[in-house]
Motif scaffolding. Structure first.
Motif, PDB file in Angstrom:
ATOM      1  N   MET A 107     -44.494 -21.766  51.554  1.00 27.29           N
ATOM      2  CA  MET A 107     -44.613 -21.019  50.298  1.00 27.29           C
ATOM      3  C   MET A 107     -43.768 -21.647  49.193  1.00 27.29           C
ATOM      4  N   HIS A 108     -42.628 -22.197  49.583  1.00 28.90           N
ATOM      5  CA  HIS A 108     -41.717 -22.801  48.611  1.00 28.90           C
ATOM      6  C   HIS A 108     -42.399 -23.946  47.846  1.00 28.90           C
ATOM      7  N   ARG A 109     -43.367 -24.572  48.492  1.00 28.50           N
ATOM      8  CA  ARG A 109     -44.073 -25.705  47.873  1.00 28.50           C
ATOM      9  C   ARG A 109     -45.314 -25.295  47.090  1.00 28.50           C
ATOM     10  N   LEU A 110     -45.749 -24.057  47.252  1.00 27.11           N
ATOM     11  CA  LEU A 110     -46.969 -23.607  46.574  1.00 27.11           C
ATOM     12  C   LEU A 110     -46.709 -23.318  45.098  1.00 27.11           C
ATOM     13  N   PRO A 111     -47.617 -23.726  44.220  1.00 22.72           N
ATOM     14  CA  PRO A 111     -47.478 -23.299  42.825  1.00 22.72           C
ATOM     15  C   PRO A 111     -47.783 -21.802  42.727  1.00 22.72           C
ATOM     16  N   LEU A 112     -47.102 -21.134  41.815  1.00 23.50           N
ATOM     17  CA  LEU A 112     -47.315 -19.687  41.666  1.00 23.50           C
ATOM     18  C   LEU A 112     -48.747 -19.350  41.273  1.00 23.50           C
ATOM     19  N   THR A 113     -49.480 -20.337  40.747  1.00 23.37           N
ATOM     20  CA  THR A 113     -50.863 -20.099  40.333  1.00 23.37           C
ATOM     21  C   THR A 113     -51.857 -20.255  41.486  1.00 23.37           C
ATOM     22  N   ASP A 114     -51.401 -20.726  42.645  1.00 22.64           N
ATOM     23  CA  ASP A 114     -52.291 -20.899  43.793  1.00 22.64           C
ATOM     24  C   ASP A 114     -52.816 -19.534  44.216  1.00 22.64           C
ATOM     25  N   PRO A 115     -54.123 -19.406  44.451  1.00 26.75           N
ATOM     26  CA  PRO A 115     -54.699 -18.106  44.825  1.00 26.75           C
ATOM     27  C   PRO A 115     -54.106 -17.508  46.105  1.00 26.75           C
ATOM     28  N   ALA A 116     -53.624 -18.346  47.010  1.00 24.85           N
ATOM     29  CA  ALA A 116     -53.082 -17.836  48.278  1.00 24.85           C
ATOM     30  C   ALA A 116     -51.642 -17.354  48.143  1.00 24.85           C
ATOM     31  N   THR A 117     -50.985 -17.679  47.046  1.00 24.87           N
ATOM     32  CA  THR A 117     -49.557 -17.395  46.910  1.00 24.87           C
ATOM     33  C   THR A 117     -49.238 -15.909  47.051  1.00 24.87           C
ATOM     34  N   PHE A 118     -49.939 -15.047  46.332  1.00 17.52           N
ATOM     35  CA  PHE A 118     -49.638 -13.611  46.367  1.00 17.52           C
ATOM     36  C   PHE A 118     -49.759 -13.067  47.790  1.00 17.52           C
ATOM     37  N   ALA A 119     -50.849 -13.386  48.467  1.00 18.22           N
ATOM     38  CA  ALA A 119     -51.063 -12.873  49.827  1.00 18.22           C
ATOM     39  C   ALA A 119     -49.997 -13.396  50.786  1.00 18.22           C
ATOM     40  N   LEU A 120     -49.625 -14.656  50.661  1.00 16.79           N
ATOM     41  CA  LEU A 120     -48.609 -15.222  51.554  1.00 16.79           C
ATOM     42  C   LEU A 120     -47.237 -14.605  51.298  1.00 16.79           C
ATOM     43  N   PHE A 121     -46.903 -14.372  50.021  1.00 21.22           N
ATOM     44  CA  PHE A 121     -45.629 -13.726  49.714  1.00 21.22           C
ATOM     45  C   PHE A 121     -45.602 -12.306  50.268  1.00 21.22           C
ATOM     46  N   GLN A 122     -46.699 -11.585  50.163  1.00 18.84           N
ATOM     47  CA  GLN A 122     -46.757 -10.225  50.709  1.00 18.84           C
ATOM     48  C   GLN A 122     -46.620 -10.246  52.235  1.00 18.84           C
ATOM     49  N   LEU A 123     -47.252 -11.216  52.880  1.00 23.66           N
ATOM     50  CA  LEU A 123     -47.130 -11.352  54.336  1.00 23.66           C
ATOM     51  C   LEU A 123     -45.689 -11.674  54.715  1.00 23.66           C
ATOM     52  N   HIS A 124     -45.078 -12.617  53.989  1.00 23.75           N
ATOM     53  CA  HIS A 124     -43.691 -13.003  54.247  1.00 23.75           C
ATOM     54  C   HIS A 124     -42.757 -11.795  54.097  1.00 23.75           C
ATOM     55  N   LYS A 125     -42.951 -11.025  53.036  1.00 27.52           N
ATOM     56  CA  LYS A 125     -42.118  -9.840  52.825  1.00 27.52           C
ATOM     57  C   LYS A 125     -42.374  -8.796  53.915  1.00 27.52           C
ATOM     58  N   SER A 126     -43.618  -8.616  54.304  1.00 28.01           N
ATOM     59  CA  SER A 126     -43.954  -7.633  55.339  1.00 28.01           C
ATOM     60  C   SER A 126     -43.278  -7.984  56.660  1.00 28.01           C
ATOM     61  N   ILE A 127     -43.399  -9.235  57.075  1.00 26.43           N
ATOM     62  CA  ILE A 127     -42.772  -9.658  58.334  1.00 26.43           C
ATOM     63  C   ILE A 127     -41.256  -9.596  58.211  1.00 26.43           C
ATOM     64  N   GLY A 128     -40.723  -9.889  57.015  1.00 21.69           N
ATOM     65  CA  GLY A 128     -39.285  -9.785  56.789  1.00 21.69           C
ATOM     66  C   GLY A 128     -38.770  -8.380  57.036  1.00 21.69           C
ATOM     67  N   PHE A 129     -39.530  -7.377  56.600  1.00 19.11           N
ATOM     68  CA  PHE A 129     -39.123  -5.989  56.860  1.00 19.11           C
ATOM     69  C   PHE A 129     -39.214  -5.656  58.344  1.00 19.11           C
ATOM     70  N   VAL A 130     -40.191  -6.223  59.036  1.00 22.63           N
ATOM     71  CA  VAL A 130     -40.284  -6.014  60.491  1.00 22.63           C
ATOM     72  C   VAL A 130     -39.070  -6.633  61.174  1.00 22.63           C
ATOM     73  N   VAL A 131     -38.700  -7.849  60.750  1.00 21.31           N
ATOM     74  CA  VAL A 131     -37.520  -8.506  61.324  1.00 21.31           C
ATOM     75  C   VAL A 131     -36.271  -7.665  61.066  1.00 21.31           C
ATOM     76  N   LEU A 132     -36.123  -7.146  59.859  1.00 22.87           N
ATOM     77  CA  LEU A 132     -34.967  -6.308  59.536  1.00 22.87           C
ATOM     78  C   LEU A 132     -34.933  -5.057  60.426  1.00 22.87           C
ATOM     79  N   ALA A 133     -36.067  -4.393  60.578  1.00 26.57           N
ATOM     80  CA  ALA A 133     -36.134  -3.188  61.421  1.00 26.57           C
ATOM     81  C   ALA A 133     -35.831  -3.530  62.884  1.00 26.57           C
ATOM     82  N   LEU A 134     -36.396  -4.630  63.371  1.00 27.65           N
ATOM     83  CA  LEU A 134     -36.136  -5.031  64.756  1.00 27.65           C
ATOM     84  C   LEU A 134     -34.681  -5.425  64.962  1.00 27.65           C
ATOM     85  N   THR A 135     -34.056  -6.011  63.934  1.00 30.95           N
ATOM     86  CA  THR A 135     -32.640  -6.368  64.036  1.00 30.95           C
ATOM     87  C   THR A 135     -31.793  -5.108  64.191  1.00 30.95           C
ATOM     88  N   VAL A 136     -32.106  -4.073  63.423  1.00 26.63           N
ATOM     89  CA  VAL A 136     -31.378  -2.806  63.546  1.00 26.63           C
ATOM     90  C   VAL A 136     -31.579  -2.238  64.956  1.00 26.63           C
TER      91      VAL A 136
END
Length: 192
Positions: free
Chosen positions: A34-63
């Motif tokens: 994602m770090h290499r994707l331009p913000l205008t890439d059509p896949a960027t929004f969906a990938l960022f949402q997926l990354h954030k979603s899994i990040g919250f799962v990781v945070l919950a599992l860590t707790v």
């Protein structure tokens, strides 16, 4: 054997370990991509949402994993293991837990501070509120940059700790042959 014993890990600790390991490795790869994707890439929004979603799962599992670990102490390290190595193992685990909290939290703070005000929708279903960012951190753009830099720094520190963790596990398995790695593969295995 669901619970840890004095000799080995139980199925629950093993499931936490390996499911989180797979998610974290996937998140690192996804983050680098994602770090290499331009913000205008059509896949960027969906990938960022997926990354954030899994990040919250990781945070919950860590707790949950930390609660489980407090209720089910880890098996003792091998008696023959040098004291400095035991200390390094404990510090490494503390570092891993700390980063597994810090990385998702700095990501959440980064998104919350962003002047773009893009919502976080977990797996397209659950809206996560933005956190309040202290005014002392400057403008939204300045705060976002701070949290972005911290998020990236913590990710690189996690990579270093993971390499050390994997290296230590392989050392225990192939050089020390003390069963430490096997304890995280099958319940009830003892380290020698």
């Amino acid at each position: 054997m669901l619970r840890n014993s004095s000799n080995g890990y139980g199925w629950i600790a093993i499931a936490f370990h390996w499911s989180m390991a797979l998610m974290i490795i996937g998140m690192i790869g996804l983050g680098m991509y994602m770090h290499r994707l331009p913000l205008t890439d059509p896949a960027t929004f969906a990938l960022f949402q997926l990354h954030k979603s899994i990040g919250f799962v990781v945070l919950a599992l860590t707790v949950l994993r930390l609660v489980w670990r407090l209720a089910n102490p880890s098996p003792a390290l091998p008696a023959a293991m040098p004291a400095w190595e035991k200390a390094a193992a404990h510090l490494g685990h503390l570092g891993l837990y700390g980063l597994l909290f810090a990385i998702p939290l700095t990501g959440w703070l980064m998104v919350s501070a962003s002047p773009w005000n893009i919502p976080t929708i977990l797996f397209g279903a659950v809206h996560m509120p933005h956190l309040t960012i202290p005014e002392a951190l400057g403008t939204k753009a300045e705060a976002e940059t701070l949290f972005k830099d911290l998020h990236e720094l913590f990710a690189w520190l996690l990579i270093l700790l993971l390499v050390a963790h994997i290296g230590a596990a392989l050392k225990h398995h192939f050089l020390a042959r003390d069963g430490v790695l096997l304890r995280m593969l099958r319940p009830g295995r003892t380290a020698g």
